[in-house]
Design a protein around this motif. Structure first.
Motif, PDB file in Angstrom:
ATOM      1  N   CYS A  18      25.482  45.461  40.360  1.00 12.59           N
ATOM      2  CA  CYS A  18      26.272  46.354  41.215  1.00 12.59           C
ATOM      3  C   CYS A  18      27.248  45.562  42.079  1.00 12.59           C
ATOM      4  O   CYS A  18      28.402  45.964  42.252  1.00 12.59           O
ATOM      5  CB  CYS A  18      25.349  47.196  42.093  1.00 12.59           C
ATOM      6  N   THR A  19      26.803  44.431  42.600  1.00  9.90           N
ATOM      7  CA  THR A  19      27.664  43.607  43.436  1.00  9.90           C
ATOM      8  C   THR A  19      28.831  43.037  42.629  1.00  9.90           C
ATOM      9  O   THR A  19      29.985  43.074  43.083  1.00  9.90           O
ATOM     10  CB  THR A  19      26.848  42.464  44.063  1.00  9.90           C
ATOM     11  N   ILE A  20      28.549  42.536  41.440  1.00  8.16           N
ATOM     12  CA  ILE A  20      29.615  41.988  40.596  1.00  8.16           C
ATOM     13  C   ILE A  20      30.612  43.077  40.222  1.00  8.16           C
ATOM     14  O   ILE A  20      31.830  42.867  40.269  1.00  8.16           O
ATOM     15  CB  ILE A  20      29.021  41.308  39.350  1.00  8.16           C
ATOM     16  N   LEU A  21      30.114  44.254  39.863  1.00 11.46           N
ATOM     17  CA  LEU A  21      31.015  45.361  39.536  1.00 11.46           C
ATOM     18  C   LEU A  21      31.843  45.775  40.749  1.00 11.46           C
ATOM     19  O   LEU A  21      32.996  46.183  40.607  1.00 11.46           O
ATOM     20  CB  LEU A  21      30.228  46.547  38.998  1.00 11.46           C
ATOM     21  N   VAL A  27      39.286  44.083  42.482  1.00 12.74           N
ATOM     22  CA  VAL A  27      40.466  43.485  41.859  1.00 12.74           C
ATOM     23  C   VAL A  27      41.255  44.551  41.099  1.00 12.74           C
ATOM     24  O   VAL A  27      42.486  44.590  41.163  1.00 12.74           O
ATOM     25  CB  VAL A  27      40.050  42.328  40.922  1.00 12.74           C
ATOM     26  N   VAL A  28      40.549  45.415  40.388  1.00 13.91           N
ATOM     27  CA  VAL A  28      41.222  46.466  39.620  1.00 13.91           C
ATOM     28  C   VAL A  28      41.961  47.422  40.565  1.00 13.91           C
ATOM     29  O   VAL A  28      43.020  47.941  40.225  1.00 13.91           O
ATOM     30  CB  VAL A  28      40.214  47.214  38.726  1.00 13.91           C
ATOM     31  N   ALA A  29      41.423  47.637  41.750  1.00  9.04           N
ATOM     32  CA  ALA A  29      42.046  48.555  42.711  1.00  9.04           C
ATOM     33  C   ALA A  29      43.417  48.078  43.159  1.00  9.04           C
ATOM     34  O   ALA A  29      44.247  48.888  43.562  1.00  9.04           O
ATOM     35  CB  ALA A  29      41.143  48.734  43.928  1.00  9.04           C
ATOM     36  N   VAL A  30      43.664  46.792  43.087  1.00  5.48           N
ATOM     37  CA  VAL A  30      44.977  46.280  43.481  1.00  5.48           C
ATOM     38  C   VAL A  30      46.048  46.756  42.501  1.00  5.48           C
ATOM     39  O   VAL A  30      47.165  47.063  42.902  1.00  5.48           O
ATOM     40  CB  VAL A  30      44.955  44.735  43.562  1.00  5.48           C
ATOM     41  N   ILE A  39      37.111  53.200  46.213  1.00  2.66           N
ATOM     42  CA  ILE A  39      35.915  53.956  46.608  1.00  2.66           C
ATOM     43  C   ILE A  39      34.723  53.575  45.744  1.00  2.66           C
ATOM     44  O   ILE A  39      33.613  53.362  46.252  1.00  2.66           O
ATOM     45  CB  ILE A  39      36.196  55.469  46.548  1.00  2.66           C
ATOM     46  N   VAL A  40      34.943  53.475  44.434  1.00  2.00           N
ATOM     47  CA  VAL A  40      33.850  53.092  43.539  1.00  2.00           C
ATOM     48  C   VAL A  40      33.354  51.690  43.876  1.00  2.00           C
ATOM     49  O   VAL A  40      32.144  51.438  43.889  1.00  2.00           O
ATOM     50  CB  VAL A  40      34.297  53.189  42.066  1.00  2.00           C
ATOM     51  N   GLY A  41      34.261  50.769  44.178  1.00  2.00           N
ATOM     52  CA  GLY A  41      33.866  49.412  44.552  1.00  2.00           C
ATOM     53  C   GLY A  41      33.069  49.367  45.845  1.00  2.00           C
ATOM     54  O   GLY A  41      32.096  48.625  45.954  1.00  2.00           O
ATOM     55  N   VAL A  42      33.466  50.183  46.823  1.00  2.00           N
ATOM     56  CA  VAL A  42      32.718  50.249  48.079  1.00  2.00           C
ATOM     57  C   VAL A  42      31.305  50.768  47.833  1.00  2.00           C
ATOM     58  O   VAL A  42      30.319  50.208  48.328  1.00  2.00           O
ATOM     59  CB  VAL A  42      33.455  51.125  49.121  1.00  2.00           C
ATOM     60  N   ALA A  63      35.690  43.706  50.201  1.00  3.72           N
ATOM     61  CA  ALA A  63      36.771  43.323  49.282  1.00  3.72           C
ATOM     62  C   ALA A  63      37.366  44.549  48.607  1.00  3.72           C
ATOM     63  O   ALA A  63      38.575  44.590  48.340  1.00  3.72           O
ATOM     64  CB  ALA A  63      36.236  42.347  48.237  1.00  3.72           C
ATOM     65  N   SER A  64      36.563  45.553  48.349  1.00  2.00           N
ATOM     66  CA  SER A  64      37.076  46.777  47.738  1.00  2.00           C
ATOM     67  C   SER A  64      37.993  47.533  48.687  1.00  2.00           C
ATOM     68  O   SER A  64      39.006  48.097  48.266  1.00  2.00           O
ATOM     69  CB  SER A  64      35.921  47.669  47.301  1.00  2.00           C
ATOM     70  N   VAL A  65      37.652  47.549  49.957  1.00  2.00           N
ATOM     71  CA  VAL A  65      38.519  48.186  50.943  1.00  2.00           C
ATOM     72  C   VAL A  65      39.846  47.433  51.021  1.00  2.00           C
ATOM     73  O   VAL A  65      40.925  48.052  51.012  1.00  2.00           O
ATOM     74  CB  VAL A  65      37.830  48.239  52.330  1.00  2.00           C
ATOM     75  N   VAL A  66      39.778  46.113  51.075  1.00  4.32           N
ATOM     76  CA  VAL A  66      40.996  45.307  51.140  1.00  4.32           C
ATOM     77  C   VAL A  66      41.827  45.487  49.868  1.00  4.32           C
ATOM     78  O   VAL A  66      43.051  45.630  49.927  1.00  4.32           O
ATOM     79  CB  VAL A  66      40.650  43.815  51.376  1.00  4.32           C
ATOM     80  N   GLY A  67      41.169  45.506  48.709  1.00  4.37           N
ATOM     81  CA  GLY A  67      41.876  45.708  47.454  1.00  4.37           C
ATOM     82  C   GLY A  67      42.565  47.059  47.394  1.00  4.37           C
ATOM     83  O   GLY A  67      43.697  47.172  46.906  1.00  4.37           O
TER      84      GLY A  67
END
Length: 81
Positions: A18-21, A27-30, A39-42, A63-67
């Protein structure tokens, strides 16, 4: 015998996955659908942290929020030019 606190959870493979995903979706969110993948990354980062991968799970969520923010800013810059 391992020196673990009674409240500490052992980290499992599911928590690490889950953490790796979460990092992958950051990265994909960028580049692609920043709100959706952010949202999925968070969510995946938080799930990884709760399941036992404490520091990296929270880092993946951040990192997902930043991305997502970078992806939104990038899309706005491209669309307004």
């Amino acid at each position: 015998m391992a020196d673990m606190h009674s409240t500490a959870r052992p980290r499992g493979n599911a928590a690490r996955i889950c953490t790796i995903l979460g990092f992958v979706f950051a990265v994909v969110a960028v580049f692609l659908a920043p709100v959706l993948f952010g949202i999925v990354g968070v969510v995946l980062g938080i799930v990884g942290a709760v399941m036992g991968d404490k520091p990296l799970g929270w880092y993946a969520a951040a990192a997902s929020v930043v991305g997502a923010v970078i992806g939104i800013a990038l899309a706005a810059a491209i669309l307004n030019s």
